[in-house]
Design a protein around this motif. Sequence first.
Motif, short mmCIF file in Angstrom:
data_model
loop_
_atom_site.label_atom_id
_atom_site.label_comp_id
_atom_site.label_asym_id
_atom_site.label_seq_id
_atom_site.Cartn_x
_atom_site.Cartn_y
_atom_site.Cartn_z
N VAL A 93 0.86 -1.18 0.00
CA VAL A 93 0.00 0.00 0.00
C VAL A 93 0.90 1.23 0.00
O VAL A 93 1.85 1.32 0.77
CB VAL A 93 -0.92 0.03 1.23
N ASP A 153 -2.02 5.98 -2.25
CA ASP A 153 -3.29 5.26 -2.26
C ASP A 153 -4.25 5.82 -1.22
O ASP A 153 -5.47 5.60 -1.30
CB ASP A 153 -3.08 3.77 -1.97
N LEU A 154 -3.71 6.51 -0.23
CA LEU A 154 -4.56 7.05 0.84
C LEU A 154 -5.33 8.29 0.42
O LEU A 154 -6.33 8.65 1.05
CB LEU A 154 -3.71 7.37 2.08
N TYR A 177 -8.54 6.96 -0.72
CA TYR A 177 -9.08 6.25 0.44
C TYR A 177 -9.72 7.24 1.42
O TYR A 177 -10.74 6.96 2.04
CB TYR A 177 -7.97 5.47 1.13
N TYR A 183 -4.64 -0.67 4.67
CA TYR A 183 -5.07 0.70 4.40
C TYR A 183 -5.44 1.42 5.70
O TYR A 183 -5.06 2.57 5.91
CB TYR A 183 -6.27 0.70 3.44
#
Length: 340
Positions: A37, A41-42, A45, A325
């Motif tokens: 991760v 990617d956050l 998210y 995540y």
Amino acid sequence: MRAVVMHGPGDVRVENVAEPAIIEPTDAVIRVTATCVCGSDLWPYRGIEQQDGPAQMGHEYIGVVEQVGAAVRYVGAGDLVVGSFVASDNTCEICRSGFQSRCVHQVMMGAIGTQAEYARVPLADGTLVKVPGEPTPEQARSLLAASDVLGTGWFGAVAADAGLGKSVAVVGDGAVGLLAVMAAERLGSERIIAMSRHPDRQALARRFGATDIVEERGAEGVARIRELTDGYGAHSTVEAVGTQESMTQAIGATRPGGHVGYVGVSHGVELDGLELFFATVSLLGGPAPVRRFLPELVDLIMSGRIDPGLVFDLTLPLEEAAEGYRAMDERRATKALLTP
């Protein structure tokens, strides 16, 4: 096959999707042996970056080649490979100038998704680098780091002109920032100032070569860096976050004539032209041309001279990707490794 799919903010699932296949003769299909991760990617998210419908996730990977297209010459079935988060031909004029992440034929691996059991890699000959020998588990983790965060931190330090006798400030204590510290140390920088408020990340920064830790932020952080550099500011500053505060802090912490390498994915960053004019600093950054550095990084890892895999402080099976995540979002983990 099983793959990580984001359906919306905070909604990460592992689902069955179609296995990848050769589409272009320059493609390869790899069996992913490790993925992870990324801090970037956050953004979706957390709902900060908009996403149109469910999307397969991931852009970092190492794996074993399963099959190749008819035009692929330099990798073949059975090869252990690592590649950049941007697929590139490595032959166009932009690539040859060292900016493979902006190749005229670039394909962003995030659009394909590598948090999965298998992945298609376009432009395989220009993207993938074969790994010599059999890596240890520790080396395999480090090779995964090379796919993005190590290469990005390295580019940040190079773009900031870090080197012998230089003072370097690193804004951001995520995996990229920590590995920018490692890169600055390898490049011979004399003083490396890591900006961090988290004891575990401070300890890792020191292990990677940081000589000083600054916990202050904003104007106070800038003042502290200037105090540590005899009032001048750092020769080189790496911006590894991508926010207005981090960019303003990075420019403010840099002395006139210095360099800022910005590798945080920018969100809502605006620069005042007059302030930038009088800052008198050089700015270079953007998506890191990881492919430029991969051969050197693979050699450093396989020869045991660097251990960037230490940034992975959480390892989970692919099926538990949602926890990876969550842990990174809640700052319970610096970087989560996923094993398909």
